[in-house]
Design a protein around this motif. Structure first.
Motif, PDB file in Angstrom:
ATOM      1  N   ARG A  95       0.827  -1.211   0.000  1.00 54.52           N
ATOM      2  CA  ARG A  95       0.000   0.000   0.000  1.00 54.52           C
ATOM      3  C   ARG A  95       0.860   1.259   0.000  1.00 54.52           C
ATOM      4  NH1 ARG A  95      -4.242  -1.855   4.777  1.00 54.52           N
ATOM      5  NH2 ARG A  95      -5.358  -3.442   3.565  1.00 54.52           N
ATOM      6  N   LEU A  96       1.910   1.246   0.820  1.00 51.36           N
ATOM      7  CA  LEU A  96       2.794   2.418   0.878  1.00 51.36           C
ATOM      8  C   LEU A  96       3.473   2.659  -0.471  1.00 51.36           C
ATOM      9  CD1 LEU A  96       4.649   2.394   4.330  1.00 51.36           C
ATOM     10  CD2 LEU A  96       3.081   4.119   3.434  1.00 51.36           C
ATOM     11  N   SER A  97       3.936   1.603  -1.114  1.00 53.07           N
ATOM     12  CA  SER A  97       4.619   1.748  -2.400  1.00 53.07           C
ATOM     13  C   SER A  97       3.698   2.378  -3.437  1.00 53.07           C
ATOM     14  CB  SER A  97       5.127   0.395  -2.889  1.00 53.07           C
ATOM     15  OG  SER A  97       6.049  -0.164  -1.986  1.00 53.07           O
ATOM     16  N   ALA A  98       2.464   1.878  -3.514  1.00 51.25           N
ATOM     17  CA  ALA A  98       1.513   2.428  -4.480  1.00 51.25           C
ATOM     18  C   ALA A  98       1.202   3.888  -4.164  1.00 51.25           C
ATOM     19  CB  ALA A  98       0.234   1.597  -4.477  1.00 51.25           C
ATOM     20  N   ASP A  99       1.041   4.191  -2.873  1.00 51.59           N
ATOM     21  CA  ASP A  99       0.726   5.557  -2.478  1.00 51.59           C
ATOM     22  C   ASP A  99       1.901   6.493  -2.745  1.00 51.59           C
ATOM     23  OD1 ASP A  99      -1.076   7.483  -1.254  1.00 51.59           O
ATOM     24  OD2 ASP A  99       0.281   7.461   0.474  1.00 51.59           O
ATOM     25  N   LEU A 100       3.115   6.017  -2.493  1.00 55.35           N
ATOM     26  CA  LEU A 100       4.312   6.839  -2.711  1.00 55.35           C
ATOM     27  C   LEU A 100       4.492   7.159  -4.187  1.00 55.35           C
ATOM     28  CD1 LEU A 100       6.976   8.086  -1.674  1.00 55.35           C
ATOM     29  CD2 LEU A 100       8.026   5.831  -1.956  1.00 55.35           C
ATOM     30  N   ILE A 101       4.348   6.152  -5.037  1.00 58.53           N
ATOM     31  CA  ILE A 101       4.516   6.378  -6.479  1.00 58.53           C
ATOM     32  C   ILE A 101       3.421   7.300  -7.010  1.00 58.53           C
ATOM     33  CG2 ILE A 101       4.493   5.238  -8.722  1.00 58.53           C
ATOM     34  CD1 ILE A 101       5.797   2.833  -7.383  1.00 58.53           C
ATOM     35  N   ALA A 102       2.210   7.136  -6.504  1.00 57.72           N
ATOM     36  CA  ALA A 102       1.124   8.030  -6.918  1.00 57.72           C
ATOM     37  C   ALA A 102       1.408   9.458  -6.478  1.00 57.72           C
ATOM     38  CB  ALA A 102      -0.197   7.551  -6.337  1.00 57.72           C
ATOM     39  N   HIS A 103       1.943   9.638  -5.273  1.00 57.56           N
ATOM     40  CA  HIS A 103       2.282  10.974  -4.771  1.00 57.56           C
ATOM     41  C   HIS A 103       3.335  11.631  -5.666  1.00 57.56           C
ATOM     42  CE1 HIS A 103       3.179  14.104  -1.731  1.00 57.56           C
ATOM     43  NE2 HIS A 103       4.445  13.902  -2.071  1.00 57.56           N
ATOM     44  N   ALA A 104       4.292  10.837  -6.130  1.00 53.53           N
ATOM     45  CA  ALA A 104       5.383  11.371  -6.952  1.00 53.53           C
ATOM     46  C   ALA A 104       5.008  11.477  -8.421  1.00 53.53           C
ATOM     47  CB  ALA A 104       6.627  10.505  -6.789  1.00 53.53           C
ATOM     48  N   GLY A 105       3.763  11.224  -8.776  1.00 54.69           N
ATOM     49  CA  GLY A 105       3.343  11.339 -10.160  1.00 54.69           C
ATOM     50  C   GLY A 105       3.787  10.194 -11.035  1.00 54.69           C
ATOM     51  N   GLY A 106       4.044   9.036 -10.433  1.00 56.75           N
ATOM     52  CA  GLY A 106       4.412   7.866 -11.213  1.00 56.75           C
ATOM     53  C   GLY A 106       5.890   7.616 -11.356  1.00 56.75           C
ATOM     54  N   ARG A 107       6.720   8.573 -10.907  1.00 53.36           N
ATOM     55  CA  ARG A 107       8.159   8.391 -11.050  1.00 53.36           C
ATOM     56  C   ARG A 107       8.881   9.062  -9.891  1.00 53.36           C
ATOM     57  NH1 ARG A 107      11.891   9.781 -16.374  1.00 53.36           N
ATOM     58  NH2 ARG A 107      13.848   8.973 -15.533  1.00 53.36           N
ATOM     59  N   LEU A 108       9.754   8.290  -9.223  1.00 51.30           N
ATOM     60  CA  LEU A 108      10.491   8.805  -8.082  1.00 51.30           C
ATOM     61  C   LEU A 108      11.730   9.560  -8.551  1.00 51.30           C
ATOM     62  CD1 LEU A 108      10.357   5.674  -5.737  1.00 51.30           C
ATOM     63  CD2 LEU A 108       8.897   7.697  -5.662  1.00 51.30           C
ATOM     64  N   GLY A 109      12.118  10.551  -7.775  1.00 53.07           N
ATOM     65  CA  GLY A 109      13.325  11.299  -8.090  1.00 53.07           C
ATOM     66  C   GLY A 109      14.582  10.660  -7.543  1.00 53.07           C
ATOM     67  N   ASP A 110      14.432   9.708  -6.615  1.00 49.01           N
ATOM     68  CA  ASP A 110      15.563   9.026  -6.007  1.00 49.01           C
ATOM     69  C   ASP A 110      15.123   7.615  -5.629  1.00 49.01           C
ATOM     70  OD1 ASP A 110      18.025   8.471  -4.942  1.00 49.01           O
ATOM     71  OD2 ASP A 110      17.760   9.636  -3.111  1.00 49.01           O
ATOM     72  N   ASP A 111      16.094   6.701  -5.556  1.00 45.93           N
ATOM     73  CA  ASP A 111      15.769   5.353  -5.121  1.00 45.93           C
ATOM     74  C   ASP A 111      15.181   5.385  -3.712  1.00 45.93           C
ATOM     75  OD1 ASP A 111      16.858   4.624  -7.482  1.00 45.93           O
ATOM     76  OD2 ASP A 111      18.588   3.570  -6.663  1.00 45.93           O
ATOM     77  N   ALA A 112      14.328   4.427  -3.423  1.00 52.13           N
ATOM     78  CA  ALA A 112      13.698   4.348  -2.112  1.00 52.13           C
ATOM     79  C   ALA A 112      13.635   2.892  -1.682  1.00 52.13           C
ATOM     80  CB  ALA A 112      12.296   4.952  -2.137  1.00 52.13           C
ATOM     81  N   ALA A 113      13.910   2.648  -0.412  1.00 52.93           N
ATOM     82  CA  ALA A 113      13.842   1.298   0.137  1.00 52.93           C
ATOM     83  C   ALA A 113      13.097   1.346   1.459  1.00 52.93           C
ATOM     84  CB  ALA A 113      15.244   0.719   0.334  1.00 52.93           C
ATOM     85  N   MET A 114      12.330   0.300   1.740  1.00 57.72           N
ATOM     86  CA  MET A 114      11.595   0.200   2.994  1.00 57.72           C
ATOM     87  C   MET A 114      11.643  -1.233   3.501  1.00 57.72           C
ATOM     88  SD  MET A 114       8.186   2.578   2.363  1.00 57.72           S
ATOM     89  CE  MET A 114       7.809   1.913   0.730  1.00 57.72           C
ATOM     90  N   VAL A 115      11.731  -1.363   4.815  1.00 54.83           N
ATOM     91  CA  VAL A 115      11.678  -2.662   5.475  1.00 54.83           C
ATOM     92  C   VAL A 115      10.667  -2.559   6.605  1.00 54.83           C
ATOM     93  CG1 VAL A 115      12.934  -4.409   6.783  1.00 54.83           C
ATOM     94  CG2 VAL A 115      14.076  -3.195   4.909  1.00 54.83           C
ATOM     95  N   ALA A 116       9.704  -3.460   6.634  1.00 54.47           N
ATOM     96  CA  ALA A 116       8.693  -3.499   7.690  1.00 54.47           C
ATOM     97  C   ALA A 116       8.915  -4.749   8.531  1.00 54.47           C
ATOM     98  CB  ALA A 116       7.287  -3.498   7.103  1.00 54.47           C
ATOM     99  N   ILE A 117       8.929  -4.568   9.859  1.00 56.03           N
ATOM    100  CA  ILE A 117       9.222  -5.659  10.792  1.00 56.03           C
ATOM    101  C   ILE A 117       8.110  -5.716  11.833  1.00 56.03           C
ATOM    102  CG2 ILE A 117      10.928  -6.629  12.369  1.00 56.03           C
ATOM    103  CD1 ILE A 117      12.922  -4.536  11.082  1.00 56.03           C
ATOM    104  N   GLU A 118       7.468  -6.854  11.946  1.00 54.24           N
ATOM    105  CA  GLU A 118       6.407  -7.034  12.937  1.00 54.24           C
ATOM    106  C   GLU A 118       6.854  -8.040  13.994  1.00 54.24           C
ATOM    107  OE1 GLU A 118       1.690  -8.391  13.243  1.00 54.24           O
ATOM    108  OE2 GLU A 118       2.862  -8.798  11.421  1.00 54.24           O
ATOM    109  N   ARG A 119       6.720  -7.645  15.269  1.00 58.48           N
ATOM    110  CA  ARG A 119       7.010  -8.590  16.340  1.00 58.48           C
ATOM    111  C   ARG A 119       5.768  -9.434  16.596  1.00 58.48           C
ATOM    112  NH1 ARG A 119      10.485  -9.451  20.547  1.00 58.48           N
ATOM    113  NH2 ARG A 119      11.612  -7.470  20.421  1.00 58.48           N
ATOM    114  N   LEU A 120       5.946 -10.734  16.501  1.00 57.01           N
ATOM    115  CA  LEU A 120       4.843 -11.661  16.705  1.00 57.01           C
ATOM    116  C   LEU A 120       4.736 -12.050  18.178  1.00 57.01           C
ATOM    117  CD1 LEU A 120       5.494 -13.972  13.632  1.00 57.01           C
ATOM    118  CD2 LEU A 120       3.862 -12.076  13.801  1.00 57.01           C
ATOM    119  N   PRO A 121       3.550 -12.395  18.629  1.00 50.87           N
ATOM    120  CA  PRO A 121       3.398 -12.844  20.018  1.00 50.87           C
ATOM    121  C   PRO A 121       4.201 -14.107  20.272  1.00 50.87           C
ATOM    122  CG  PRO A 121       1.268 -12.329  19.041  1.00 50.87           C
ATOM    123  CD  PRO A 121       2.264 -12.339  17.919  1.00 50.87           C
TER     124      PRO A 121
END
Length: 383
Positions: A351-377
């Motif tokens: 969801r974040l990737s789609a929202d980010l690319i839409a915000h930037a008009g379909g093309r990013l000005g710089d590379d972007a990386a994200m890591v999501a980490i969830e602690r499980l019970p």
């Protein structure tokens, strides 16, 4: 699971090409029939050049040459029916159509060769991506993980943004960083840091020792003969590489307890999502970026933050928060995260990737990386 931005496929499929061939063929038939039925003073033969020209835009050289040959044959038949093949006007039209068909066939061949080389480069990029920026596993200990790399250039899959995770005896350690600069030099620095992290993450007893090792790897690379700091008779080989540095955040998430320990080296602070609230893990004593610490003589201070079961930590590079919309406004990452319904790491990054690319008009000005980490019970019966 590792999620990557798909490359745009610039080539027509064979099925599409076969369907589109009908257009120039119909064009040849229509022009030829109308030309035969037209008054003697009307000549539509020159329009036949459109057939091979259109074909070259989507088909290969063989199909283009075939359509061109059909166009020349049609022009020859028209000449024979209307006057004679020796008629000067029709002779010039046939010769011109033959030359132009040969030229557009050559164009189709050159384009096909370019597409083939581009496909090879994509394969090499995918192989390099796997070696340098390895996909993070879906599970490590009590953590569920997802990652995404969004390349600014459509044909590039790797750059100066980096991430890695290593399992230790007591928990999991993560590295997310961003190399100053772009191109092969940035990829080389990223590969160097990733290799140093993977080799030392499970051997160094604590985070300060690990980050000190990483700083030594980055700073010491400049002293290697033939490296960035080497000079020739005219001076430094490349002054810009001597000023290179890497912003990074190094995390240690123990299996026991409910904390995150981190060292921030000039990198954007991680965010923790708990329910619909977002908390920024701002350290009180940030360290300089890797590559500059040795020059500044700064130390590394570990700071701890709560990280409970169900929480999701988001690590990212500045390409995310510096993405601009058409009005020049930066991407409001924390605001977009706040109030979102709970989601697993993979869904969150999608969801974040789609929202980010839409915000930037379909093309990013710089590379972007994200890591999501969830602690499980903790599982029943586990300590």
């Amino acid at each position: 699971m590792d999620v990557r931005r798909p490359l745009a496929d610039l080539r027509w499929t064979r099925q599409q090409s076969r369907a589109l061939v009908v257009i120039p063929l119909v064009l040849i038939v229509v022009i030829s029939v109308v030309d035969v039925l037209a008054p003697p003073e009307v000549h539509l033969g020159p329009l036949l050049v459109a057939a091979p020209a259109i074909t070259a835009s989507f088909a290969g050289p063989r199909t283009t040459a075939g359509v061109g040959a059909l166009a020349v044959l049609a022009q020859t038949v028209v000449a024979a029916l209307r006057t004679t093949l020796l008629d000067l006007n029709h002779s010039v039209q046939i010769a011109s159509l033959t030359v132009i068909s040969a030229l557009v066939t050559l164009f189709a061949y050159v384009r096909e060769e370019h597409d083939r080389k581009l496909s090879q480069l994509r394969s090499v990029a995918e192989a390099a991506q796997t070696v340098v920026l390895r996909p993070l596993p879906h599970r490590m200990g009590r953590l569920r993980i997802a990652s995404v790399y969004l390349a600014a250039e459509a044909e590039a899959q790797i750059g100066g943004d980096l991430y890695a995770a290593v399992r230790t005896g007591q928990g999991t350690r993560f590295l997310v960083g961003d190399v100053r600069g772009k191109g092969l030099a940035a990829i080389s620095d990223a590969s160097l840091l990733l290799g140093a992290f993977r080799a030392a993450a499970y051997r160094q007893p604590d985070l300060p020792a690990l980050v000190t090792h990483l700083e030594g790897a980055v700073f010491g690379a400049r002293e290697v003969p033939g490296g960035p700091a080497e000079e020739d008779e005219d001076g430094p080989v490349d002054d810009s590489t001597q000023e290179s540095f890497i912003t990074a955040v190094v995390l240690d998430i123990p299996d026991a307890g409910a904390t995150i320990r981190l060292v921030d080296c000039g990198h954007p602070p991680p965010l923790v999502l708990r329910g619909g609230r977002v908390r920024s893990l701002d350290v009180r004593q940030p360290a300089p970026p890797l590559g500059l610490t040795g020059l500044l003589g700064a130390g590394f201070v570990v700071e701890s933050f709560a990280f409970e079961p169900g929480d999701i930590a988001l690590l990212y590079t500045d390409g995310v928060i510096e993405a601009r919309d058409h009005a020049g406004a930066f991407y409001p990452l924390a605001e977009r995260l706040a109030g979102r319904p709970p989601a697993d790491p993979q869904t969150l990054l999608r969801r974040l990737s789609a929202d980010l690319i839409a915000h930037a008009g379909g093309r990013l000005g710089d590379d972007a990386a994200m890591v999501a980490i969830e602690r499980l019970p903790a599982e029943p019966g586990s300590p």
